[in-house]
Design an enzyme around this catalytic site. Structure first.
Site, mmCIF file in Angstrom:
data_model
loop_
_atom_site.group_PDB
_atom_site.id
_atom_site.type_symbol
_atom_site.label_atom_id
_atom_site.label_comp_id
_atom_site.label_asym_id
_atom_site.label_seq_id
_atom_site.Cartn_x
_atom_site.Cartn_y
_atom_site.Cartn_z
ATOM 1 N N ASP A 52 -21.447 -10.196 -9.379
ATOM 2 C CA ASP A 52 -22.689 -10.248 -9.956
ATOM 3 C C ASP A 52 -23.466 -11.506 -9.897
ATOM 4 O O ASP A 52 -24.587 -11.746 -9.781
ATOM 5 C CB ASP A 52 -22.743 -9.317 -11.193
ATOM 6 C CG ASP A 52 -21.880 -8.207 -11.197
ATOM 7 O OD1 ASP A 52 -22.485 -7.259 -10.681
ATOM 8 O OD2 ASP A 52 -20.747 -8.399 -11.536
ATOM 9 N N ASP A 93 0.724 -1.137 0.001
ATOM 10 C CA ASP A 93 -0.037 0.004 0.021
ATOM 11 C C ASP A 93 1.151 1.242 0.062
ATOM 12 O O ASP A 93 2.131 1.027 0.446
ATOM 13 C CB ASP A 93 -0.783 -0.015 1.294
ATOM 14 C CG ASP A 93 -2.122 0.913 1.265
ATOM 15 O OD1 ASP A 93 -3.138 0.733 0.593
ATOM 16 O OD2 ASP A 93 -1.817 1.941 1.400
ATOM 17 N N PRO A 115 -13.797 1.086 -11.839
ATOM 18 C CA PRO A 115 -14.607 0.118 -12.457
ATOM 19 C C PRO A 115 -13.779 -0.935 -13.047
ATOM 20 O O PRO A 115 -12.777 -0.493 -13.932
ATOM 21 C CB PRO A 115 -15.255 0.948 -13.611
ATOM 22 C CG PRO A 115 -14.293 2.014 -13.842
ATOM 23 C CD PRO A 115 -13.951 2.273 -12.617
ATOM 24 N N ARG A 168 -0.490 1.084 6.812
ATOM 25 C CA ARG A 168 -1.812 0.493 6.776
ATOM 26 C C ARG A 168 -1.639 -0.798 6.386
ATOM 27 O O ARG A 168 -2.240 -1.914 6.686
ATOM 28 C CB ARG A 168 -2.462 1.293 5.594
ATOM 29 C CG ARG A 168 -3.884 0.866 5.288
ATOM 30 C CD ARG A 168 -4.715 1.192 4.292
ATOM 31 N NE ARG A 168 -6.047 0.926 4.137
ATOM 32 C CZ ARG A 168 -6.639 1.032 2.892
ATOM 33 N NH1 ARG A 168 -6.256 1.926 2.040
ATOM 34 N NH2 ARG A 168 -7.780 0.669 2.864
ATOM 35 N N ARG A 215 -27.486 -15.235 -8.231
ATOM 36 C CA ARG A 215 -27.742 -16.670 -7.663
ATOM 37 C C ARG A 215 -28.362 -16.609 -6.144
ATOM 38 O O ARG A 215 -29.352 -17.259 -5.944
ATOM 39 C CB ARG A 215 -26.584 -17.704 -7.725
ATOM 40 C CG ARG A 215 -26.214 -18.004 -9.043
ATOM 41 C CD ARG A 215 -24.670 -18.788 -9.100
ATOM 42 N NE ARG A 215 -25.102 -19.954 -8.467
ATOM 43 C CZ ARG A 215 -23.822 -20.724 -8.136
ATOM 44 N NH1 ARG A 215 -22.588 -20.338 -8.253
ATOM 45 N NH2 ARG A 215 -24.138 -21.892 -7.222
ATOM 46 N N ARG A 260 -20.491 2.669 -11.378
ATOM 47 C CA ARG A 260 -18.963 2.751 -10.978
ATOM 48 C C ARG A 260 -18.160 3.516 -11.960
ATOM 49 O O ARG A 260 -16.927 3.649 -11.804
ATOM 50 C CB ARG A 260 -18.499 1.298 -10.988
ATOM 51 C CG ARG A 260 -19.287 0.461 -9.890
ATOM 52 C CD ARG A 260 -19.038 -1.150 -10.284
ATOM 53 N NE ARG A 260 -19.486 -1.955 -9.156
ATOM 54 C CZ ARG A 260 -20.912 -2.198 -9.245
ATOM 55 N NH1 ARG A 260 -21.687 -2.106 -10.187
ATOM 56 N NH2 ARG A 260 -21.283 -3.356 -8.351
ATOM 57 N N HIS A 273 -19.208 -4.984 -15.293
ATOM 58 C CA HIS A 273 -19.626 -4.910 -14.002
ATOM 59 C C HIS A 273 -20.038 -3.456 -13.428
ATOM 60 O O HIS A 273 -19.364 -2.679 -13.190
ATOM 61 C CB HIS A 273 -18.379 -5.270 -13.066
ATOM 62 C CG HIS A 273 -18.503 -5.144 -11.466
ATOM 63 N ND1 HIS A 273 -19.388 -5.871 -10.717
ATOM 64 C CD2 HIS A 273 -17.759 -4.371 -10.595
ATOM 65 C CE1 HIS A 273 -19.456 -5.669 -9.690
ATOM 66 N NE2 HIS A 273 -18.507 -4.774 -9.175
#
Length: 297
Positions: free
Chosen positions: A132, A13, A107, A18, A137, A74, A159
């Site tokens: 998704d 990162d 995205p 972090r 489901r 997105r 997506h």
């Protein structure tokens, strides 16, 4: 870590503190997990990595992409996160040139195309419509009162807001959806079920963000599953997004996943309406790519 998907996990990162904190937190669960080493590191520590999951960037809450009425969804995050990817992808490729790169940041599909251009190789995937499809489901199963493992269903395309749920091929343990619904509630229509499910799936991320800031666990499990397919050269089929010449972009469709990333592609059967919707979704992604300076192909 909990699934034992790999032998070593390195967290990198821009804020080293972090990454160290997250790795330390995870390591405290190591005694109850399969044998996995978790550590914080720098770019150089990615040397020899087989898979790199790219999760850096502005999330939906931070980027203001939580308006159900905003058709961009997105894609509102694209410019900011493309800038992040232009910084991190060359760093990754310099130390892990043979790794499969998986775009997770939203995205993910246009960012996978950007990653492919920056990395100058085709071992690039995005998480595509895997999460998704799982959500689809789960929501169908909930409406029918069955376990999600009984639902055969697929979401394809972006997506994002233009994703396409392939209702024409939904089966419940091989039985047509209408038959399963009639068993559950003979007075309810498939159209009513479809409306409720689509609303739940399309806005699942916003519903989660409203209560918990960001979606984490479902996508985390899906990232682990993609990692397993790559590391094990499984040739498993899942709707990740890889570059498809037919559409000119990376787009979520059934893909054979192995050690080289996309090891093959499948085109599911669709109704004429679904096919048109998928073409519109592809056009949306091509427009997004052009926005960040990518040309078709």
């Amino acid at each position: 870590m909990l699934r034992g998907s790999c032998r070593e996990i390195v967290l990198v990162d821009r804020m080293a503190q972090r990454a160290t904190a997250a790795a330390t937190d995870m390591r405290y669960g190591a005694p109850l997990s399969p044998t996995v080493d978790v550590s914080a590191g720098d770019w150089s520590d990615l040397a020899g990595a087989s898979v790199v999951l790219i999760c850096a960037g502005v999330n939906e809450k931070g980027g203001g992409a939580t308006d159900r009425d905003d058709a961009r969804g997105r894609l509102k995050l694209l410019d900011a996160n493309a800038s992040v990817f232009r910084d991190v992808i060359p760093r990754i490729v310099a130390v892990a040139p043979d790794a499969v790169l998986v775009a997770v940041t939203d995205p993910p599909d246009p960012l996978a195309d950007l990653t492919r251009a920056l990395a100058r190789h085709d071992r690039v995937l995005s998480t595509g419509t895997t999460i998704d499809t799982l959500r689809f489901r789960v929501h169908v199963a909930d409406q029918l009162g069955v376990h999600p493992s009984a639902i055969e269903g697929l979401v394809v395309g972006e997506h994002g807001t233009s994703e396409v749920m392939l209702w024409s091929s939904v089966r419940v343990a091989g039985a047509p959806l209408a038959d399963a619904l009639a068993l559950r509630d003979p007075h309810r229509s498939v159209d009513d079920l479809r409306e409720q499910v689509e609303r739940g799936v399309r806005f699942a991320n916003i519903t989660i963000i409203e209560g918990n800031d960001a979606s984490q666990f479902g996508i985390g499990v899906m990232c682990a599953r993609i990692t397993e397919a790559v590391l094990g050269d499984e040739r498993g089929v899942m709707p990740v997004a890889a570059y498809r010449a037919r559409y000119g972009v990376a787009i979520g469709l059934p893909t054979v996943v192995g050690r080289e990333g996309a090891a093959g592609e499948l085109e599911p059967s669709m109704s004429a309406e679904e096919r048109s919707a998928l073409e519109r979704s592809a056009a949306t992604l091509r427009d997004a790519g052009r926005r960040i300076g990518l040309g078709s192909g």
